[in-house]
Design an enzyme around this catalytic site. Structure first.
Site, PDB file in Angstrom:
ATOM      1  N   GLU A  52      52.546  30.783  36.626  1.00 12.95           N
ATOM      2  CA  GLU A  52      52.488  31.239  38.061  1.00 12.95           C
ATOM      3  C   GLU A  52      52.505  32.575  38.294  1.00 12.95           C
ATOM      4  OE1 GLU A  52      51.855  30.424  42.258  1.00 12.95           O
ATOM      5  OE2 GLU A  52      51.236  29.497  40.400  1.00 12.95           O
ATOM      6  N   THR A  97      37.903  32.921  50.966  1.00 15.41           N
ATOM      7  CA  THR A  97      38.934  33.002  50.122  1.00 15.41           C
ATOM      8  C   THR A  97      38.938  31.603  49.278  1.00 15.41           C
ATOM      9  OG1 THR A  97      41.106  33.844  49.830  1.00 15.41           O
ATOM     10  CG2 THR A  97      40.446  32.384  51.881  1.00 15.41           C
TER      11      THR A  97
END
Length: 292
Positions: free
Chosen positions: A166, A277
């Protein structure tokens, strides 16, 4: 086509434009006050979580509108200058370029996987720079975009599974390590997004090579009988994937991988299309009522 929606969105951007810091970098929290102008609610500067899409849309609203609303491009260029001046750093010993966070004047040398969209965005900004692609600014941004994307590739290549965590923490003399409490992989798209955009613009086959490596790793460690699952730890090659797949995996990650390898794509990022996005391709406004 309803103007009221455009007006509301433009009003929000106009308020933020009036709050623009001198370096173009925005803390991600804004507080509103009845009867008084809004103020920033924190001091954290990041191109990762909570801020990423804001900077992305500075450029893409300008592109979608046919490059006529210069205030958006101006906001983008100032922010990118601020990023280069204040947040861009280089690791040791390998010289990997990354964008750090800054909070209250103190640096946090971490980089979210989310930040990996910036490689593609910087390249797109360079190729559409009003000063021209050969300008000093555009060449700087393209160089940074390529360097960031290489760092993001390394975030995959250096892990046991070949998949990025992450976020990573950059450490003096060690380049980076898996970020504390963040060994997981949520099937995120940002790195392959930049692979697609950079390949689309530069035609450099290395982005397909990197994309194929990432795809193979996802197939090996994330595929299940009914889809694809998140990983608890990208350092663990033995643990099966979790029973969870975010919708953005199909909407973005797989779509960008497909487009990266599609030899007959009709996508044209310089003349016809802009991706929002969430990876939905749209025609630019000047072409909305045409058959192109």
């Amino acid at each position: 086509g309803y103007e009221e929606y455009a007006t509301k969105a433009d009003n929000a951007f106009e308020i933020l434009r009036k709050m623009q810091p001198p370096n173009g970098l925005y803390p991600y929290m804004v507080r509103t006050h009845e009867g008084s102008p809004p103020t920033f609610g924190n001091q954290k500067l990041t191109f990762g979580a909570m801020s990423d899409s804001f900077y992305e849309y500075m450029l893409k609203i300008w592109l979608q509108g046919g490059k006529v609303e210069s205030k958006y491009r101006d906001m983008y260029d100032l922010a990118i200058q601020g990023m280069h001046d204040e947040l861009l750093q280089v690791s040791t010993p390998s010289g990997l370029v990354f964008i750090a966070d800054k909070n209250g004047g103190r640096y946090d040398t971490k980089m979210d996987h989310l930040v990996c969209f910036m490689g593609g965005l910087l390249a797109l900004g360079a190729y559409t720079d009003p000063l021209g692609l050969e300008s000093e600014r555009a060449q700087r941004d393209l160089k940074t975009g390529k360097a960031l994307t290489y760092t993001c590739y390394q975030m995959y290549a250096r892990m046991n599974t070949g998949i990025s965590p992450e976020f990573v923490q950059f450490v003096e003399g060690q380049d980076f390590r898996i970020g504390g409490g963040a060994p997981h992989y949520l099937l995120r798209p940002e790195t392959v997004e930049s692979f697609f955009i950079l390949h689309h613009l530069t035609k450099d086959p290395v982005y397909r090579e990197w994309g194929w490596e990432v795809f193979q790793a996802i197939e090996r460690y994330c595929r299940t009988n009914g889809g694809y699952g998140e990983l608890k730890s990208v350092a663990d090659t033995m643990h099966p994937p979790r029973n969870k797949m975010e919708s953005f995996f199909l909407a973005e990650t797989v779509k960008y991988l497909y487009l990266l390898f599609d030899p007959e794509t009709e996508i044209d990022l310089l003349n016809k299309h802009v991706f929002n996005t969430e990876a939905h391709p749209m025609r630019i406004f000047p072409l909305l009522n045409t058959d192109v």
